[in-house]
Structures are given as structure tokens and as C-alpha cells.
Design a protein around this motif. Sequence first.
Motif, mmCIF file in Angstrom:
data_model
loop_
_atom_site.group_PDB
_atom_site.id
_atom_site.type_symbol
_atom_site.label_atom_id
_atom_site.label_comp_id
_atom_site.label_asym_id
_atom_site.label_seq_id
_atom_site.Cartn_x
_atom_site.Cartn_y
_atom_site.Cartn_z
ATOM 1 N N MET A 1 0.934 -0.858 0.028
ATOM 2 C CA MET A 1 -0.034 -0.199 0.287
ATOM 3 C C MET A 1 0.582 1.259 -0.064
ATOM 4 S SD MET A 1 -3.216 -0.778 2.350
ATOM 5 C CE MET A 1 -2.426 -0.795 4.096
ATOM 6 N N ILE A 2 0.035 2.246 -0.588
ATOM 7 C CA ILE A 2 0.893 3.710 -0.248
ATOM 8 C C ILE A 2 0.159 4.071 -0.435
ATOM 9 C CG2 ILE A 2 3.097 3.262 -2.618
ATOM 10 C CD1 ILE A 2 1.429 4.741 -4.494
ATOM 11 N N ILE A 3 0.875 5.731 0.113
ATOM 12 C CA ILE A 3 -0.176 7.005 0.146
ATOM 13 C C ILE A 3 0.315 7.829 -0.217
ATOM 14 C CG2 ILE A 3 -0.252 8.504 2.057
ATOM 15 C CD1 ILE A 3 -0.881 6.395 3.992
ATOM 16 N N ILE A 4 -0.463 8.864 -0.846
ATOM 17 C CA ILE A 4 0.345 10.493 -1.794
ATOM 18 C C ILE A 4 -0.504 11.457 -0.799
ATOM 19 C CG2 ILE A 4 0.125 11.471 -3.992
ATOM 20 C CD1 ILE A 4 -0.143 7.764 -4.098
ATOM 21 N N ALA A 5 0.478 12.373 -0.465
ATOM 22 C CA ALA A 5 -0.325 13.130 0.339
ATOM 23 C C ALA A 5 0.113 14.809 0.030
ATOM 24 C CB ALA A 5 0.133 13.162 1.732
ATOM 25 N N ASP A 6 -0.901 15.550 0.015
ATOM 26 C CA ASP A 6 -0.427 17.117 -0.185
ATOM 27 C C ASP A 6 -0.848 18.377 1.138
ATOM 28 O OD1 ASP A 6 -0.121 19.764 -2.201
ATOM 29 O OD2 ASP A 6 -2.703 19.575 -1.264
ATOM 30 N N GLY A 7 -0.107 18.685 1.521
ATOM 31 C CA GLY A 7 0.401 19.379 2.705
ATOM 32 C C GLY A 7 0.011 20.945 2.181
ATOM 33 N N GLY A 8 -0.730 21.556 2.487
ATOM 34 C CA GLY A 8 -0.947 23.135 2.569
ATOM 35 C C GLY A 8 -0.516 23.222 4.108
ATOM 36 N N SER A 9 -0.808 24.591 4.304
ATOM 37 C CA SER A 9 -0.520 24.968 5.732
ATOM 38 C C SER A 9 -1.721 25.142 6.693
ATOM 39 C CB SER A 9 0.009 26.707 5.565
ATOM 40 O OG SER A 9 1.395 26.801 4.863
ATOM 41 N N LEU A 96 4.293 23.357 -4.640
ATOM 42 C CA LEU A 96 4.757 24.161 -5.611
ATOM 43 C C LEU A 96 5.132 22.585 -6.974
ATOM 44 C CD1 LEU A 96 4.727 26.109 -7.475
ATOM 45 C CD2 LEU A 96 7.183 26.510 -6.682
ATOM 46 N N LEU A 97 5.828 21.482 -6.721
ATOM 47 C CA LEU A 97 6.410 20.304 -7.491
ATOM 48 C C LEU A 97 4.597 19.627 -7.068
ATOM 49 C CD1 LEU A 97 8.159 19.415 -8.939
ATOM 50 C CD2 LEU A 97 8.910 17.521 -7.307
ATOM 51 N N ALA A 98 3.811 19.800 -6.640
ATOM 52 C CA ALA A 98 2.517 18.785 -6.861
ATOM 53 C C ALA A 98 1.818 19.173 -7.474
ATOM 54 C CB ALA A 98 1.990 18.160 -4.842
ATOM 55 N N ALA A 99 1.354 21.029 -7.459
ATOM 56 C CA ALA A 99 0.554 21.676 -7.811
ATOM 57 C C ALA A 99 0.951 21.525 -9.528
ATOM 58 C CB ALA A 99 0.973 23.612 -7.748
ATOM 59 N N ALA A 100 2.224 21.642 -9.781
ATOM 60 C CA ALA A 100 2.866 21.897 -10.612
ATOM 61 C C ALA A 100 2.594 20.287 -11.986
ATOM 62 C CB ALA A 100 4.889 22.090 -11.308
ATOM 63 N N ARG A 101 2.924 19.335 -11.067
ATOM 64 C CA ARG A 101 2.300 17.384 -11.630
ATOM 65 C C ARG A 101 1.286 17.836 -11.454
ATOM 66 N NH1 ARG A 101 6.900 13.947 -8.437
ATOM 67 N NH2 ARG A 101 8.986 14.898 -10.043
ATOM 68 N N ALA A 102 0.448 17.885 -10.394
ATOM 69 C CA ALA A 102 -1.380 18.108 -11.000
ATOM 70 C C ALA A 102 -1.860 18.483 -11.841
ATOM 71 C CB ALA A 102 -1.736 18.144 -9.165
ATOM 72 N N LEU A 103 -1.445 19.556 -12.129
ATOM 73 C CA LEU A 103 -2.168 20.720 -12.811
ATOM 74 C C LEU A 103 -1.750 19.889 -14.225
ATOM 75 C CD1 LEU A 103 -1.580 24.693 -10.758
ATOM 76 C CD2 LEU A 103 -3.671 23.063 -12.007
ATOM 77 N N ALA A 111 2.875 27.452 -13.287
ATOM 78 C CA ALA A 111 1.785 26.952 -12.333
ATOM 79 C C ALA A 111 1.475 27.765 -11.046
ATOM 80 C CB ALA A 111 1.395 25.395 -12.222
ATOM 81 N N ALA A 112 0.550 27.759 -10.522
ATOM 82 C CA ALA A 112 0.453 28.473 -9.315
ATOM 83 C C ALA A 112 -0.019 28.004 -7.942
ATOM 84 C CB ALA A 112 -0.174 29.942 -9.282
ATOM 85 N N ILE A 113 -0.503 28.711 -6.789
ATOM 86 C CA ILE A 113 -0.993 27.933 -5.671
ATOM 87 C C ILE A 113 -1.167 29.138 -5.022
ATOM 88 C CG2 ILE A 113 -1.004 27.231 -3.335
ATOM 89 C CD1 ILE A 113 1.349 24.952 -4.092
ATOM 90 N N LEU A 114 -2.932 29.561 -5.315
ATOM 91 C CA LEU A 114 -3.465 30.773 -4.345
ATOM 92 C C LEU A 114 -4.084 29.475 -3.608
ATOM 93 C CD1 LEU A 114 -4.145 32.888 -7.203
ATOM 94 C CD2 LEU A 114 -2.475 33.292 -5.838
ATOM 95 N N GLY A 115 -4.190 29.460 -2.121
ATOM 96 C CA GLY A 115 -4.543 28.658 -0.638
ATOM 97 C C GLY A 115 -4.206 29.872 0.515
ATOM 98 N N THR A 116 -3.494 29.455 1.503
ATOM 99 C CA THR A 116 -3.394 30.333 2.430
ATOM 100 C C THR A 116 -2.357 30.963 2.406
ATOM 101 O OG1 THR A 116 -4.004 28.474 3.870
ATOM 102 C CG2 THR A 116 -2.424 29.959 4.994
ATOM 103 N N GLY A 117 -1.207 30.148 1.481
ATOM 104 C CA GLY A 117 -0.394 31.196 0.574
ATOM 105 C C GLY A 117 -0.352 31.105 -0.660
ATOM 106 N N GLY A 242 -6.324 25.088 -5.109
ATOM 107 C CA GLY A 242 -6.172 26.341 -3.992
ATOM 108 C C GLY A 242 -7.438 26.528 -3.875
ATOM 109 N N SER A 243 -7.918 26.663 -2.607
ATOM 110 C CA SER A 243 -9.350 26.877 -2.395
ATOM 111 C C SER A 243 -9.044 28.601 -2.579
ATOM 112 C CB SER A 243 -9.448 26.655 -0.927
ATOM 113 O OG SER A 243 -8.639 27.802 0.179
ATOM 114 N N VAL A 244 -8.385 29.510 -2.408
ATOM 115 C CA VAL A 244 -8.747 31.080 -2.961
ATOM 116 C C VAL A 244 -8.930 31.488 -4.380
ATOM 117 C CG1 VAL A 244 -7.341 32.935 -2.705
ATOM 118 C CG2 VAL A 244 -7.940 31.636 0.031
ATOM 119 N N GLY A 245 -7.661 30.994 -5.082
ATOM 120 C CA GLY A 245 -8.211 30.509 -6.548
ATOM 121 C C GLY A 245 -9.565 30.071 -6.758
#
Length: 286
Positions: A1-9, A96-103, A111-117, A242-245
Motif C-alpha cells: 500500500m502507498i500513500i500520496i499526500a498534499d500538505g498545505g499550511s 509547488l511541485l505537487a501543484a505543477a504535476r497535478a495541473l 503553475a501557481a498555488i493560491l491557498g493560505t499562502g 488552491g481554495s482561494v483561486g
Amino acid sequence: MIIIADGGSTKTNWCLVTEDGKKVYFNTEGYNPYFAPKDYIIQSLKESLPTDLEKDKITEVNYYGAGCSTDEMRQLVKEAMEAVFTKSKVNIGHDLLAAARALLGNTEGFAAILGTGTNTCLYDGKEVINNIDSGAYILGDEGSGCYIGKKLLIDYLRGYMPEAVRKAFWEEFKYTPDDINEIVYTQPRANRFCASFSKFVYDNNVNIEYSRNLVRTSFEDFFKNLVTHYPDYKKYTFNCIGSVGYNFRNVLEEVVTENGMTVGNIIRSPIDNLVKFHLELAPSQL
């Protein structure tokens, strides 16, 4: 079994992939190593992970996290994860790498992140190749939930809020100016506190023009101070996680277009696309 996780602030989205391909999703709080020490991360994981999670059967953890941009910070998070997932190979990457790979998957682009940060980059289909430092929540993070929240709080402290908005703010939070200053300057995780007020901006219906202008100027600052400084930025589509974007995407799309870019993917969370990336495009690669 494997886990993939995306952690924001603020929050971490987890996906457990079982041996038969079943996907199990769950959440914990976010673990930005600049704000969360190793011992705190370990204790929080032990308390927050599902009680029925068979950690001894997990062979690999692929964790992407906010703040994991340096070797030192990645090592801190790696040691915390290894203390919890003791039988797993632990890979740590930047959110940021997670965002780029996901997008973008294996395709180059912006690619950009617009969430808490906030964060931004150019991606070559494999790795981040250009990143302008966001400055984090004290010096920068333009366009983020924290930035929007700070603009709202400044207006409240200085008496610039329209009266109807000020009244709604007081009725919901009951914060005096002294309360706000005490929390921001003496309590931990001020970035989360400031970012929490972006929800008030999103929900505020007593003066939509005020809220919209607050968000618009935040996104304009985001473009002026970050996006437009990338070489040939207009040749790329604008892709954002990101939730804000996502929540303010109607305003964001206007600002994107006004700055000469074409709107690409704007999604709330990368976790589903990130799981697909690991299972289909680049298994066991971080």
C-alpha cells in the motif's frame, strides 16, 4: 500500500492506495515545517490519522508539503513521517511541485498555488525550473487567503471598512483591534488566523463591491509582483491550485485575461490528479 499526500499550511489531503487499487481519502491539519516543529508533526499525526489505518502495511509515503522547499525543511518533515510510518519509504517534495504535476502532468507550463499562502513556478514537465520567492505571509504571499485576510483586518483596524461590513464583522467575530493585534503578534500560526478571514470576504453579501475590490486588488498585486516577472509569461496558460483561486475564480479569471494570459486549469485540490500522476505517469517518482 502507498500513500500520496498534499500538505498545505492549513490542511493536508491524504490518499491511501491499497494493493487492490482502492483509494481511501482522509484529512489532517497542515504541517508547514516553518511553523510546526518535528515533535508537533509526530504528535498530530498520531492523533489525527484514522485509527484503522494499518501503518505497518504501508510501503511508501509520497508527501508534498508547504514549506518543504529546502533540504533542511524536507529532512525535518521526513524524520517526522518516518517516526510514524516506520515501515515505509518516505519521499518528501515541495507543494509547488505537487501543484505543477497535478495541473500539468508531464507537460511544461506555468503553475501557481493560491491557498493560505501563494507560490508560482515554471515547470518543464518533470521539475520546477523557475520559482520567484513568494516572500511568505509577512513579506509577500500576494493573492493568498492570508493576504486577503490581512487587507481586511487592516481596513478594520484603520476604520476603512464600510459601516455595514464593519457591523457584520463585529457581529461574527467580536474582535477588538487589541484582540487582533494580540493574536497576530503573540500567538502561533498567525498566517492561518489571517487566512481564515478570506471566508468572511467570500461570504460577505452586505457590500459585494467592497469584497470584490478587496479580492481584485489582491490578485492584481499577485500578478504585478510575481506572475509578470516570469520570462515570456504570456505564452503560458494560467494554471492554479488552491481554495482561494478556486473560490474567487470569477475575479481571478478577469485579472488573468487583463494581464494577457489564457485561463487554463483552476482547481481546488491537487490530490486526485496527484494520485493519477503517481499511479499512471510516474509511479514511485518524487
